[in-house]
Design a protein around this motif. Structure first.
Motif, PDB file in Angstrom:
ATOM      1  N   ARG A 146       0.835  -1.199   0.000  1.00 42.04           N
ATOM      2  CA  ARG A 146       0.000   0.000   0.000  1.00 42.04           C
ATOM      3  C   ARG A 146       0.874   1.254   0.000  1.00 42.04           C
ATOM      4  O   ARG A 146       1.943   1.266   0.598  1.00 42.04           O
ATOM      5  N   ALA A 147       0.384   2.322  -0.630  1.00 37.74           N
ATOM      6  CA  ALA A 147       1.047   3.613  -0.599  1.00 37.74           C
ATOM      7  C   ALA A 147       0.303   4.505   0.389  1.00 37.74           C
ATOM      8  O   ALA A 147      -0.769   5.019   0.058  1.00 37.74           O
ATOM      9  N   PRO A 148       0.803   4.657   1.613  1.00 37.87           N
ATOM     10  CA  PRO A 148       0.051   5.380   2.648  1.00 37.87           C
ATOM     11  C   PRO A 148      -0.335   6.801   2.269  1.00 37.87           C
ATOM     12  O   PRO A 148      -1.357   7.313   2.729  1.00 37.87           O
ATOM     13  N   LEU A 149       0.463   7.441   1.398  1.00 38.53           N
ATOM     14  CA  LEU A 149       0.200   8.838   1.047  1.00 38.53           C
ATOM     15  C   LEU A 149      -0.470   8.987  -0.312  1.00 38.53           C
ATOM     16  O   LEU A 149      -0.598  10.104  -0.830  1.00 38.53           O
ATOM     17  N   ALA A 150      -0.916   7.888  -0.904  1.00 38.66           N
ATOM     18  CA  ALA A 150      -1.576   7.971  -2.209  1.00 38.66           C
ATOM     19  C   ALA A 150      -2.864   8.775  -2.123  1.00 38.66           C
ATOM     20  O   ALA A 150      -3.580   8.717  -1.112  1.00 38.66           O
ATOM     21  N   ARG A 151      -3.132   9.515  -3.172  1.00 37.88           N
ATOM     22  CA  ARG A 151      -4.339  10.348  -3.188  1.00 37.88           C
ATOM     23  C   ARG A 151      -5.581   9.461  -3.151  1.00 37.88           C
ATOM     24  O   ARG A 151      -5.767   8.588  -4.004  1.00 37.88           O
ATOM     25  N   ALA A 152      -6.457   9.710  -2.201  1.00 37.40           N
ATOM     26  CA  ALA A 152      -7.667   8.904  -2.028  1.00 37.40           C
ATOM     27  C   ALA A 152      -8.856   9.591  -2.663  1.00 37.40           C
ATOM     28  O   ALA A 152      -8.821  10.794  -2.965  1.00 37.40           O
ATOM     29  N   PRO A 153      -9.950   8.860  -2.902  1.00 36.42           N
ATOM     30  CA  PRO A 153     -11.186   9.507  -3.375  1.00 36.42           C
ATOM     31  C   PRO A 153     -11.662  10.542  -2.374  1.00 36.42           C
ATOM     32  O   PRO A 153     -11.291  10.518  -1.181  1.00 36.42           O
ATOM     33  N   ALA A 154     -12.485  11.468  -2.833  1.00 39.27           N
ATOM     34  CA  ALA A 154     -13.005  12.501  -1.947  1.00 39.27           C
ATOM     35  C   ALA A 154     -13.921  11.885  -0.894  1.00 39.27           C
ATOM     36  O   ALA A 154     -14.646  10.925  -1.181  1.00 39.27           O
ATOM     37  N   PRO A 155     -13.906  12.438   0.330  1.00 40.95           N
ATOM     38  CA  PRO A 155     -14.847  11.945   1.348  1.00 40.95           C
ATOM     39  C   PRO A 155     -16.287  12.138   0.904  1.00 40.95           C
ATOM     40  O   PRO A 155     -16.591  13.036   0.107  1.00 40.95           O
ATOM     41  N   VAL A 156     -17.159  11.320   1.427  1.00 41.86           N
ATOM     42  CA  VAL A 156     -18.585  11.442   1.101  1.00 41.86           C
ATOM     43  C   VAL A 156     -19.172  12.582   1.921  1.00 41.86           C
ATOM     44  O   VAL A 156     -19.050  12.606   3.138  1.00 41.86           O
ATOM     45  N   PRO A 157     -19.794  13.574   1.273  1.00 41.56           N
ATOM     46  CA  PRO A 157     -20.351  14.702   2.027  1.00 41.56           C
ATOM     47  C   PRO A 157     -21.353  14.243   3.082  1.00 41.56           C
ATOM     48  O   PRO A 157     -22.193  13.388   2.829  1.00 41.56           O
ATOM     49  N   GLY A 158     -21.211  14.800   4.266  1.00 40.39           N
ATOM     50  CA  GLY A 158     -22.148  14.510   5.342  1.00 40.39           C
ATOM     51  C   GLY A 158     -21.885  13.218   6.062  1.00 40.39           C
ATOM     52  O   GLY A 158     -22.666  12.825   6.942  1.00 40.39           O
ATOM     53  N   ARG A 159     -20.759  12.529   5.726  1.00 45.37           N
ATOM     54  CA  ARG A 159     -20.455  11.256   6.384  1.00 45.37           C
ATOM     55  C   ARG A 159     -19.040  11.291   6.905  1.00 45.37           C
ATOM     56  O   ARG A 159     -18.148  11.812   6.294  1.00 45.37           O
ATOM     57  N   GLY A 160     -18.833  10.694   8.064  1.00 46.49           N
ATOM     58  CA  GLY A 160     -17.493  10.503   8.548  1.00 46.49           C
ATOM     59  C   GLY A 160     -17.002  11.396   9.595  1.00 46.49           C
ATOM     60  O   GLY A 160     -15.903  11.279  10.026  1.00 46.49           O
TER      61      GLY A 160
END
Length: 229
Positions: free
Chosen positions: A215-229
């Protein structure tokens, strides 16, 4: 599930990994708890999201994690784990057809609770047959499951836009030497893990655990889901 080396039935595998049955049960509980937390915001609408494994989307990843929980439960309750390669091999079919269900996170929680309940009542020294018919103790199986669930928990967190929700440091520090034992060379990585990625020795334990398992710990992730998390 991971492929393990066969031991001689004397408990030497557990001794090399350095954990008592009680310590291992606690590691498994913590790994399951982390993965459950990562999956709290998962809904059916998110199942098509990418994951750190390019061959799997989130739905396929959750199906695989569910299979892993089922295998752990089968091992501790039945004394054997059947080998079903098609359940674990990533590929186009896995991406196209994740296991159906109205609430995959709820199904995951039910499976996890069932596993922990079974493990709490298990005899620590019971012998089982795991992947590839290698005889293991319940302790060795639990360590295997703890590594897999912790790392896939981060995969879920990344997929839902929260890569900063790292595997807790103390848990990652304990699981890193276990991962090195369970995945001793490149030939044991496919299909679940990619090649080890370079990372400084002074990097956080969670990052080193992820990098060791591709795994690449600093890899760009998808955007968070609005209103969740």
């Amino acid at each position: 599930m991971f492929r393990q080396e066969e031991d001689n039935g004397s408990g030497t595998e557990d001794a090399r990994l350095g954990d008592t049955a009680e310590q291992t049960t606690e590691l498994l509980r913590r790994a399951v708890g982390y993965a459950l937390g990562a999956a709290q915001c998962v809904t059916p609408a998110l199942l098509g999201r990418p994951t750190p494994c390019a061959a799997w989307n989130l739905g396929a990843l959750l199906s695989h994690v569910d299979d892993s929980l089922a295998a752990l439960h089968e091992g501790i309750t039945e004394g054997a784990v059947a080998l079903h390669p098609h359940d674990h091999e990533p590929g186009p079919a896995a991406v196209a057809a994740p296991r159906p269900g109205p609430d995959p996170a709820a199904a995951f929680r039910r499976r996890a609770a069932r596993l922990l309940g079974a493990w709490a009542g298990a005899r620590p020294g019971v012998r089982i047959v795991a992947v590839a018919d290698a005889p293991l103790t319940a302790t060795a199986l639990a360590l295997t499951g703890a590594v897999e669930l912790a790392v896939h928990g981060w995969d879920i967190a990344w997929s839902t836009g929260h890569p900063e929700r790292a595997v807790p440091g103390p848990l990652a520090a304990r699981l890193l030497p276990v991962a090195r034992h369970l995945v001793p060379h490149d030939g044991t990585r496919h299909p679940l893990f990619g090649p080890r990625l370079p990372l400084p020795d002074d990097a956080p334990s969670a990052d080193r655990l992820l990098a060791f398992l591709g795994r690449a710990p600093l890899a760009r992730a998808p955007a968070p889901v609005p209103g969740r998390g």
